[in-house]
Design an enzyme around this catalytic site. Sequence first.
Site, PDB file in Angstrom:
ATOM      1  N   ASN A   1      -4.961   9.688   6.776  1.00 13.04           N
ATOM      2  CA  ASN A   1      -4.779  10.054   8.176  1.00 13.04           C
ATOM      3  C   ASN A   1      -5.922  10.904   8.718  1.00 13.04           C
ATOM      4  O   ASN A   1      -6.093  10.996   9.924  1.00 13.04           O
ATOM      5  CB  ASN A   1      -3.456  10.822   8.323  1.00 13.04           C
ATOM      6  CG  ASN A   1      -3.315  11.461   9.692  1.00 13.04           C
ATOM      7  OD1 ASN A   1      -3.103  10.792  10.687  1.00 13.04           O
ATOM      8  ND2 ASN A   1      -3.460  12.790   9.744  1.00 13.04           N
TER       9      ASN A   1
ATOM     10  N   GLY B   1      -5.349  14.917   6.061  1.00 10.09           N
ATOM     11  CA  GLY B   1      -5.176  15.400   7.432  1.00 10.09           C
ATOM     12  C   GLY B   1      -3.735  15.762   7.707  1.00 10.09           C
ATOM     13  O   GLY B   1      -3.216  15.527   8.798  1.00 10.09           O
TER      14      GLY B   1
ATOM     15  N   TYR C   1     -16.110   6.417  18.175  1.00  9.05           N
ATOM     16  CA  TYR C   1     -14.817   6.600  17.521  1.00  9.05           C
ATOM     17  C   TYR C   1     -14.147   5.262  17.220  1.00  9.05           C
ATOM     18  O   TYR C   1     -13.705   5.003  16.088  1.00  9.05           O
ATOM     19  CB  TYR C   1     -13.903   7.464  18.395  1.00  9.05           C
ATOM     20  CG  TYR C   1     -12.499   7.604  17.869  1.00  9.05           C
ATOM     21  CD1 TYR C   1     -12.239   8.355  16.735  1.00  9.05           C
ATOM     22  CD2 TYR C   1     -11.432   6.971  18.501  1.00  9.05           C
ATOM     23  CE1 TYR C   1     -10.951   8.482  16.234  1.00  9.05           C
ATOM     24  CE2 TYR C   1     -10.138   7.100  18.021  1.00  9.05           C
ATOM     25  CZ  TYR C   1      -9.902   7.848  16.886  1.00  9.05           C
ATOM     26  OH  TYR C   1      -8.627   7.967  16.396  1.00  9.05           O
TER      27      TYR C   1
ATOM     28  N   SER D   1      -6.529   3.320  15.068  1.00 10.99           N
ATOM     29  CA  SER D   1      -6.355   3.687  16.474  1.00 10.99           C
ATOM     30  C   SER D   1      -6.364   2.449  17.344  1.00 10.99           C
ATOM     31  O   SER D   1      -7.000   1.435  17.004  1.00 10.99           O
ATOM     32  CB  SER D   1      -7.494   4.619  16.921  1.00 10.99           C
ATOM     33  OG  SER D   1      -7.477   4.813  18.322  1.00 10.99           O
TER      34      SER D   1
END
Length: 237
Positions: free
Chosen positions: A81, A9, A141, A129
Amino acid sequence: MSRTIVVTGGGTGIGKAVAARFAADGDRTVIIGRRADVLDRTAKEIGATALTADLSDPGQVERVRADLAARFGTIDVLVNNAGGNLARHGDVAEQWTANFRANVLTSVLPTEALRDLLNPLGRVVFISSIAALRGSGGTSYGPMKAALHPYAFDLAAALGPRGITVNVVAPGYIEDTEFFGDTLTGERRTALLAQTHTGRAGTPQDIAGTVHWLASPGGAHVTAQIIQVNGGAERGR
């Protein structure tokens, strides 16, 4: 002595900042992602090598492994990532499956494929996260990012005898990324800033600095940890 760094990423946002930080040291830096045009532009800008692949596809991951092995033989740092919140369309099964592919498979598949290429004293870093620690408003998520945490702990135990550390960096609200797309309202941004103790948004460079330190000699005895970079927002107000 330059090292070989792999950042998934790596075309935009946090991944780009991480890759740029290592490239600035003179390290051989490889960025991987799905969008060839974005990757090529970033690679030229920061002096990196671009590899286009969907890392949720086992066949494409094996192609990446073969390419890296042929070019470099071994790698020193793997930064996982790639990811994002795809739980905005479709039914529940579609949303959870999409986020599983985008956030779990894109980290687990390349890590498993590349672990035997890691040099002694190498580093593996997962970008998680704040949502993995406090929830993500009912979407899948946060749970998918949270799935990386015990995986990282187990991996740290498995790779530790080779001197390899494995850690997780969990950002809070970071500006100058594609995470929110065009969905972030001024009201929501203000609320996110109010949750921090520092009164500001994070930047991709904040995360890059943390990852860079974990990959430095100073981070050699830090492993199986979740490093929060969110200005205290996880604690709330």
